[in-house]
Design a protein around this motif. Structure first.
Motif, PDB file in Angstrom:
ATOM      1  N   PRO A 108      38.268 -28.761 -19.176  1.00 11.80           N
ATOM      2  CA  PRO A 108      38.766 -29.049 -20.523  1.00 11.80           C
ATOM      3  C   PRO A 108      37.727 -28.711 -21.584  1.00 11.80           C
ATOM      4  O   PRO A 108      36.549 -29.030 -21.446  1.00 11.80           O
ATOM      5  CB  PRO A 108      39.016 -30.561 -20.477  1.00 11.80           C
ATOM      6  N   LEU A 109      38.164 -28.039 -22.626  1.00  7.42           N
ATOM      7  CA  LEU A 109      37.346 -27.808 -23.814  1.00  7.42           C
ATOM      8  C   LEU A 109      38.132 -28.294 -25.024  1.00  7.42           C
ATOM      9  O   LEU A 109      39.370 -28.337 -24.996  1.00  7.42           O
ATOM     10  CB  LEU A 109      37.004 -26.322 -23.973  1.00  7.42           C
ATOM     11  N   THR A 110      37.425 -28.643 -26.081  1.00  3.86           N
ATOM     12  CA  THR A 110      38.071 -29.135 -27.294  1.00  3.86           C
ATOM     13  C   THR A 110      38.162 -28.023 -28.326  1.00  3.86           C
ATOM     14  O   THR A 110      37.138 -27.490 -28.768  1.00  3.86           O
ATOM     15  CB  THR A 110      37.288 -30.320 -27.890  1.00  3.86           C
ATOM     16  N   ASN A 111      39.381 -27.681 -28.691  1.00  2.00           N
ATOM     17  CA  ASN A 111      39.613 -26.714 -29.766  1.00  2.00           C
ATOM     18  C   ASN A 111      39.399 -27.440 -31.080  1.00  2.00           C
ATOM     19  O   ASN A 111      40.161 -28.339 -31.435  1.00  2.00           O
ATOM     20  CB  ASN A 111      41.043 -26.153 -29.674  1.00  2.00           C
ATOM     21  N   ILE A 112      38.352 -27.075 -31.816  1.00  2.00           N
ATOM     22  CA  ILE A 112      37.999 -27.834 -33.006  1.00  2.00           C
ATOM     23  C   ILE A 112      39.003 -27.617 -34.138  1.00  2.00           C
ATOM     24  O   ILE A 112      39.146 -28.461 -35.025  1.00  2.00           O
ATOM     25  CB  ILE A 112      36.562 -27.493 -33.479  1.00  2.00           C
ATOM     26  N   LYS A 116      42.449 -30.671 -30.246  1.00  2.00           N
ATOM     27  CA  LYS A 116      43.152 -30.973 -29.011  1.00  2.00           C
ATOM     28  C   LYS A 116      42.394 -30.399 -27.810  1.00  2.00           C
ATOM     29  O   LYS A 116      41.599 -29.474 -27.938  1.00  2.00           O
ATOM     30  CB  LYS A 116      44.565 -30.396 -29.036  1.00  2.00           C
ATOM     31  N   THR A 117      42.698 -30.934 -26.637  1.00  2.00           N
ATOM     32  CA  THR A 117      42.117 -30.432 -25.393  1.00  2.00           C
ATOM     33  C   THR A 117      42.896 -29.218 -24.910  1.00  2.00           C
ATOM     34  O   THR A 117      44.134 -29.210 -24.931  1.00  2.00           O
ATOM     35  CB  THR A 117      42.168 -31.516 -24.298  1.00  2.00           C
ATOM     36  N   GLU A 118      42.154 -28.201 -24.468  1.00  2.00           N
ATOM     37  CA  GLU A 118      42.762 -27.057 -23.800  1.00  2.00           C
ATOM     38  C   GLU A 118      42.040 -26.857 -22.472  1.00  2.00           C
ATOM     39  O   GLU A 118      40.831 -27.071 -22.385  1.00  2.00           O
ATOM     40  CB  GLU A 118      42.660 -25.791 -24.664  1.00  2.00           C
ATOM     41  N   TYR A 119      42.781 -26.449 -21.455  1.00  2.00           N
ATOM     42  CA  TYR A 119      42.208 -26.300 -20.115  1.00  2.00           C
ATOM     43  C   TYR A 119      42.050 -24.819 -19.762  1.00  2.00           C
ATOM     44  O   TYR A 119      42.957 -24.024 -19.966  1.00  2.00           O
ATOM     45  CB  TYR A 119      43.084 -27.001 -19.080  1.00  2.00           C
ATOM     46  N   PHE A 120      40.884 -24.509 -19.218  1.00  2.00           N
ATOM     47  CA  PHE A 120      40.574 -23.145 -18.806  1.00  2.00           C
ATOM     48  C   PHE A 120      40.358 -23.118 -17.299  1.00  2.00           C
ATOM     49  O   PHE A 120      39.679 -23.990 -16.745  1.00  2.00           O
ATOM     50  CB  PHE A 120      39.311 -22.646 -19.512  1.00  2.00           C
ATOM     51  N   CYS A 121      40.932 -22.129 -16.650  1.00  2.00           N
ATOM     52  CA  CYS A 121      40.776 -21.973 -15.204  1.00  2.00           C
ATOM     53  C   CYS A 121      39.586 -21.055 -14.938  1.00  2.00           C
ATOM     54  O   CYS A 121      39.609 -19.876 -15.318  1.00  2.00           O
ATOM     55  CB  CYS A 121      42.047 -21.391 -14.598  1.00  2.00           C
ATOM     56  N   LEU A 122      38.560 -21.590 -14.309  1.00  2.00           N
ATOM     57  CA  LEU A 122      37.351 -20.806 -14.067  1.00  2.00           C
ATOM     58  C   LEU A 122      37.586 -19.671 -13.079  1.00  2.00           C
ATOM     59  O   LEU A 122      36.897 -18.654 -13.128  1.00  2.00           O
ATOM     60  CB  LEU A 122      36.231 -21.705 -13.550  1.00  2.00           C
ATOM     61  N   ASN A 123      38.535 -19.840 -12.185  1.00  2.00           N
ATOM     62  CA  ASN A 123      38.807 -18.803 -11.180  1.00  2.00           C
ATOM     63  C   ASN A 123      39.235 -17.495 -11.812  1.00  2.00           C
ATOM     64  O   ASN A 123      38.940 -16.418 -11.288  1.00  2.00           O
ATOM     65  CB  ASN A 123      39.897 -19.252 -10.206  1.00  2.00           C
ATOM     66  N   THR A 124      39.929 -17.584 -12.933  1.00  2.00           N
ATOM     67  CA  THR A 124      40.515 -16.389 -13.535  1.00  2.00           C
ATOM     68  C   THR A 124      39.984 -16.092 -14.935  1.00  2.00           C
ATOM     69  O   THR A 124      40.425 -15.124 -15.560  1.00  2.00           O
ATOM     70  CB  THR A 124      42.041 -16.543 -13.617  1.00  2.00           C
ATOM     71  N   ALA A 125      39.051 -16.900 -15.434  1.00  2.00           N
ATOM     72  CA  ALA A 125      38.535 -16.705 -16.787  1.00  2.00           C
ATOM     73  C   ALA A 125      37.808 -15.370 -16.916  1.00  2.00           C
ATOM     74  O   ALA A 125      37.114 -14.936 -15.995  1.00  2.00           O
ATOM     75  CB  ALA A 125      37.595 -17.846 -17.155  1.00  2.00           C
ATOM     76  N   LYS A 126      37.964 -14.746 -18.063  1.00  2.00           N
ATOM     77  CA  LYS A 126      37.310 -13.461 -18.315  1.00  2.00           C
ATOM     78  C   LYS A 126      35.804 -13.613 -18.344  1.00  2.00           C
ATOM     79  O   LYS A 126      35.067 -12.778 -17.801  1.00  2.00           O
ATOM     80  CB  LYS A 126      37.813 -12.882 -19.639  1.00  2.00           C
TER      81      LYS A 126
END
Length: 271
Positions: A108-112, A116-126
Protein backbone atom coordinates in the motif's frame (compact mmCIF):
# COMPACT_ATOMS: atom_id res chain seq x y z
CA UNK A 1 -6.81 -18.84 -0.15
CA UNK A 2 -4.42 -17.81 2.62
CA UNK A 3 -3.08 -14.24 2.88
CA UNK A 4 -0.36 -12.97 5.19
CA UNK A 5 -0.66 -9.30 6.22
CA UNK A 6 2.41 -7.67 7.75
CA UNK A 7 2.48 -4.40 9.68
CA UNK A 8 5.52 -2.12 9.40
CA UNK A 9 6.97 -0.15 12.28
CA UNK A 10 10.61 0.74 11.70
CA UNK A 11 12.99 -1.30 13.83
CA UNK A 12 10.02 -3.07 15.46
CA UNK A 13 9.95 -5.12 12.28
CA UNK A 14 12.66 -7.23 13.92
CA UNK A 15 9.69 -8.85 15.69
CA UNK A 16 8.32 -9.88 12.28
CA UNK A 17 11.75 -11.23 11.35
CA UNK A 18 11.63 -13.43 14.45
CA UNK A 19 8.14 -14.67 13.56
CA UNK A 20 9.16 -15.57 10.00
CA UNK A 21 12.34 -17.21 11.24
CA UNK A 22 10.24 -19.46 13.48
CA UNK A 23 7.86 -20.18 10.60
CA UNK A 24 10.75 -21.45 8.51
CA UNK A 25 12.16 -23.55 11.33
CA UNK A 26 8.78 -25.27 11.53
CA UNK A 27 8.37 -25.98 7.84
CA UNK A 28 6.20 -22.98 6.95
CA UNK A 29 7.81 -21.43 3.89
CA UNK A 30 6.59 -18.94 1.30
CA UNK A 31 4.40 -21.58 -0.40
CA UNK A 32 2.14 -21.74 2.66
CA UNK A 33 0.55 -18.41 1.69
CA UNK A 34 -1.15 -17.43 -1.55
CA UNK A 35 -0.77 -13.66 -1.17
CA UNK A 36 1.18 -11.15 0.89
CA UNK A 37 0.22 -7.62 1.88
CA UNK A 38 3.07 -5.73 3.54
CA UNK A 39 3.33 -2.16 4.78
CA UNK A 40 6.44 -0.04 5.06
CA UNK A 41 9.66 -1.85 6.05
CA UNK A 42 7.80 -5.18 6.37
CA UNK A 43 7.84 -5.21 2.57
CA UNK A 44 11.56 -5.97 2.60
CA UNK A 45 11.25 -8.95 4.94
CA UNK A 46 8.40 -10.25 2.79
CA UNK A 47 10.52 -10.07 -0.35
CA UNK A 48 13.36 -12.10 1.13
CA UNK A 49 10.88 -14.65 2.48
CA UNK A 50 9.08 -15.03 -0.84
CA UNK A 51 12.35 -15.22 -2.76
CA UNK A 52 13.43 -18.08 -0.49
CA UNK A 53 16.44 -16.00 0.58
CA UNK A 54 15.43 -15.15 4.12
CA UNK A 55 19.01 -15.78 5.19
CA UNK A 56 19.90 -12.49 3.50
CA UNK A 57 17.08 -10.62 5.24
CA UNK A 58 17.94 -12.19 8.60
CA UNK A 59 21.58 -11.16 8.27
CA UNK A 60 20.42 -7.64 7.47
CA UNK A 61 18.71 -7.38 10.85
CA UNK A 62 21.01 -9.51 12.95
CA UNK A 63 24.31 -8.13 11.66
CA UNK A 64 24.30 -5.50 8.93
CA UNK A 65 21.97 -2.90 10.46
CA UNK A 66 23.60 -2.90 13.93
CA UNK A 67 27.05 -2.67 12.39
CA UNK A 68 26.02 0.11 10.02
CA UNK A 69 24.41 2.30 12.67
CA UNK A 70 26.58 1.11 15.58
CA UNK A 71 23.88 1.70 18.19
CA UNK A 72 22.79 5.13 16.95
CA UNK A 73 19.12 5.89 16.55
CA UNK A 74 17.83 5.26 13.06
CA UNK A 75 18.47 8.16 10.72
CA UNK A 76 15.81 7.98 8.02
CA UNK A 77 17.92 9.55 5.30
CA UNK A 78 20.85 7.24 6.01
CA UNK A 79 18.52 4.27 6.39
CA UNK A 80 16.93 4.80 2.99
CA UNK A 81 20.33 5.26 1.34
CA UNK A 82 21.59 2.10 3.02
CA UNK A 83 18.60 0.03 1.89
CA UNK A 84 18.94 1.35 -1.64
CA UNK A 85 22.64 0.44 -1.71
CA UNK A 86 21.96 -3.01 -0.25
CA UNK A 87 19.15 -3.77 -2.64
CA UNK A 88 21.19 -2.75 -5.64
CA UNK A 89 23.58 -5.53 -4.59
CA UNK A 90 21.03 -8.26 -3.88
CA UNK A 91 17.90 -6.91 -5.54
CA UNK A 92 18.12 -8.05 -9.17
CA UNK A 93 18.20 -11.75 -8.24
CA UNK A 94 15.50 -11.26 -5.58
CA UNK A 95 13.15 -9.43 -7.95
CA UNK A 96 13.70 -12.01 -10.68
CA UNK A 97 12.50 -14.71 -8.29
CA UNK A 98 9.57 -12.58 -7.13
CA UNK A 99 8.38 -11.93 -10.68
CA UNK A 100 8.24 -15.69 -11.29
CA UNK A 101 6.24 -16.52 -8.16
CA UNK A 102 2.54 -17.24 -8.36
CA UNK A 103 2.20 -15.70 -4.90
CA UNK A 104 1.63 -11.95 -5.13
CA UNK A 105 3.05 -9.19 -2.93
CA UNK A 106 0.87 -6.10 -2.55
CA UNK A 107 2.26 -2.87 -1.10
CA UNK A 108 0.00 0.00 0.00
CA UNK A 109 1.10 3.53 -0.84
CA UNK A 110 -0.74 6.77 -0.09
CA UNK A 111 -1.73 8.90 -3.06
CA UNK A 112 -1.32 12.39 -1.63
CA UNK A 113 -3.66 13.93 -4.23
CA UNK A 114 -6.58 11.68 -3.35
CA UNK A 115 -5.44 11.01 0.25
CA UNK A 116 -6.37 7.36 -0.36
CA UNK A 117 -4.52 4.05 -0.25
CA UNK A 118 -3.53 2.41 -3.52
CA UNK A 119 -2.02 -1.07 -3.79
CA UNK A 120 0.89 -1.96 -6.04
CA UNK A 121 1.86 -5.51 -6.97
CA UNK A 122 5.62 -5.90 -6.73
CA UNK A 123 5.62 -8.99 -8.94
CA UNK A 124 4.50 -7.00 -11.95
CA UNK A 125 5.53 -3.42 -11.14
CA UNK A 126 7.55 -1.62 -13.80
CA UNK A 127 9.97 -0.21 -11.22
CA UNK A 128 9.53 -2.09 -7.93
CA UNK A 129 12.48 -0.26 -6.36
CA UNK A 130 10.51 3.00 -6.45
CA UNK A 131 7.68 1.28 -4.57
CA UNK A 132 10.04 -0.31 -2.04
CA UNK A 133 11.83 2.93 -1.26
CA UNK A 134 8.57 4.89 -1.05
CA UNK A 135 7.27 2.34 1.44
CA UNK A 136 10.12 3.11 3.86
CA UNK A 137 10.42 6.86 3.21
CA UNK A 138 9.04 8.75 6.22
CA UNK A 139 7.09 11.79 4.90
CA UNK A 140 8.83 14.22 7.27
CA UNK A 141 12.14 13.55 5.59
CA UNK A 142 11.37 12.76 1.96
CA UNK A 143 9.32 14.27 -0.86
CA UNK A 144 6.63 12.09 -2.46
CA UNK A 145 7.66 9.63 -5.17
CA UNK A 146 6.10 10.16 -8.57
CA UNK A 147 4.72 6.89 -9.92
CA UNK A 148 2.64 6.85 -13.10
CA UNK A 149 2.40 10.65 -12.83
CA UNK A 150 0.98 10.64 -9.27
CA UNK A 151 2.71 11.55 -5.97
CA UNK A 152 2.89 8.82 -3.31
CA UNK A 153 4.00 8.49 0.29
CA UNK A 154 4.37 5.48 2.58
CA UNK A 155 1.11 3.57 2.82
CA UNK A 156 1.34 3.61 6.60
CA UNK A 157 -0.25 7.06 6.53
CA UNK A 158 -3.61 5.63 5.50
CA UNK A 159 -3.30 1.86 5.95
CA UNK A 160 -0.78 0.85 8.60
CA UNK A 161 -2.41 -2.59 8.92
CA UNK A 162 -3.82 -3.25 5.44
CA UNK A 163 -6.44 -5.87 6.27
CA UNK A 164 -8.82 -4.38 3.70
CA UNK A 165 -6.64 -5.74 0.88
CA UNK A 166 -6.87 -9.26 2.33
CA UNK A 167 -10.66 -8.78 2.37
CA UNK A 168 -10.60 -7.59 -1.25
CA UNK A 169 -8.63 -10.68 -2.29
CA UNK A 170 -11.37 -12.91 -0.87
CA UNK A 171 -8.99 -14.78 1.43
CA UNK A 172 -10.34 -17.72 3.43
CA UNK A 173 -7.55 -17.34 6.01
CA UNK A 174 -6.15 -13.96 6.92
CA UNK A 175 -2.99 -14.07 9.02
CA UNK A 176 -1.72 -10.85 10.58
CA UNK A 177 1.71 -10.13 12.02
CA UNK A 178 1.48 -6.98 14.14
CA UNK A 179 4.29 -5.03 15.78
CA UNK A 180 2.14 -3.57 18.56
CA UNK A 181 0.14 -5.47 21.21
CA UNK A 182 -3.54 -5.94 20.49
CA UNK A 183 -4.45 -3.65 23.40
CA UNK A 184 -2.17 -0.86 22.21
CA UNK A 185 -3.57 2.65 21.83
CA UNK A 186 -1.73 5.35 19.88
CA UNK A 187 -1.75 8.77 21.48
CA UNK A 188 -3.12 11.46 19.19
CA UNK A 189 -1.16 14.46 20.51
CA UNK A 190 2.30 13.45 19.16
CA UNK A 191 0.85 13.10 15.66
CA UNK A 192 -1.02 16.40 15.85
CA UNK A 193 2.18 18.12 16.94
CA UNK A 194 4.21 16.25 14.34
CA UNK A 195 1.86 17.37 11.61
CA UNK A 196 3.06 20.94 12.19
CA UNK A 197 6.24 20.01 10.34
CA UNK A 198 4.03 19.73 7.25
CA UNK A 199 2.46 23.14 7.80
CA UNK A 200 2.69 24.10 4.12
CA UNK A 201 1.42 20.73 2.89
CA UNK A 202 -2.23 20.64 4.03
CA UNK A 203 -3.06 17.16 2.71
CA UNK A 204 0.00 15.57 4.29
CA UNK A 205 -0.58 17.49 7.51
CA UNK A 206 -4.15 16.21 7.74
CA UNK A 207 -3.09 12.61 7.16
CA UNK A 208 -0.36 12.78 9.79
CA UNK A 209 -2.66 14.40 12.35
CA UNK A 210 -5.28 11.67 11.80
CA UNK A 211 -2.86 8.75 11.80
CA UNK A 212 -3.40 7.75 15.43
CA UNK A 213 -7.18 7.87 15.04
CA UNK A 214 -7.08 5.66 11.94
CA UNK A 215 -4.69 3.22 13.56
CA UNK A 216 -6.77 2.89 16.72
CA UNK A 217 -9.91 2.33 14.65
CA UNK A 218 -8.19 -0.46 12.72
CA UNK A 219 -6.94 -2.11 15.90
CA UNK A 220 -10.44 -2.02 17.39
CA UNK A 221 -11.77 -3.68 14.24
CA UNK A 222 -9.11 -6.38 14.45
CA UNK A 223 -10.05 -7.10 18.06
CA UNK A 224 -13.71 -7.48 17.11
CA UNK A 225 -13.25 -9.74 14.11
CA UNK A 226 -13.20 -13.50 14.56
CA UNK A 227 -11.97 -14.29 11.06
CA UNK A 228 -8.46 -12.86 11.60
CA UNK A 229 -5.53 -14.98 12.77
CA UNK A 230 -3.22 -12.67 14.69
CA UNK A 231 0.36 -12.86 15.93
CA UNK A 232 1.36 -9.86 18.02
CA UNK A 233 3.74 -8.94 20.85
CA UNK A 234 2.40 -9.16 24.38
CA UNK A 235 4.06 -5.91 25.38
CA UNK A 236 5.47 -2.83 23.69
CA UNK A 237 8.65 -3.49 21.74
CA UNK A 238 11.80 -1.32 21.86
CA UNK A 239 11.63 2.09 20.19
CA UNK A 240 11.06 1.96 16.43
CA UNK A 241 14.38 3.79 15.90
CA UNK A 242 16.55 1.60 18.15
CA UNK A 243 19.27 0.02 16.04
CA UNK A 244 21.62 -1.47 18.63
CA UNK A 245 22.26 -5.21 18.46
CA UNK A 246 20.82 -5.91 21.92
CA UNK A 247 17.47 -4.27 21.12
CA UNK A 248 17.22 -5.95 17.73
CA UNK A 249 18.06 -9.40 19.05
CA UNK A 250 15.63 -8.95 21.95
CA UNK A 251 12.89 -8.04 19.49
CA UNK A 252 13.71 -10.98 17.21
CA UNK A 253 13.58 -13.31 20.20
CA UNK A 254 10.17 -11.94 21.22
CA UNK A 255 8.95 -12.59 17.67
CA UNK A 256 10.18 -16.17 17.78
CA UNK A 257 8.52 -16.72 21.16
CA UNK A 258 5.20 -15.31 19.97
CA UNK A 259 5.35 -17.48 16.85
CA UNK A 260 6.17 -20.58 18.92
CA UNK A 261 3.12 -20.06 21.12
CA UNK A 262 0.96 -19.36 18.08
CA UNK A 263 2.10 -22.43 16.15
CA UNK A 264 1.68 -24.63 19.20
CA UNK A 265 -1.95 -23.55 19.59
CA UNK A 266 -2.60 -24.35 15.94
CA UNK A 267 -0.79 -27.72 16.12
CA UNK A 268 1.81 -26.52 13.61
CA UNK A 269 4.82 -26.59 15.93
CA UNK A 270 7.47 -29.11 14.87
CA UNK A 271 10.60 -27.91 16.70
Amino acid sequence: MRTLVLEGGGMRNAFTVGVIKQFLENGINYRYFDNYVATSVATWSTLYFLADRFDVGYRLWNKDIPEYFRGRLLNFNEGADYLKKLFKETGPAILTKISARKQKVFVPLTNINTMKTEYFCLNTAKDPLDILLTAVAWPFYFPPTIINGNPYYDGGLTSAIPIEKADMLGSDEKWLILTYPLDYHKRELPYKLGSLFALHKPRLRKLISQRAVLYNQTLREINKREDLIVISPKKNLPNFRKTDLKSIRTTIRLGKQAATEFLKKRNLLKN
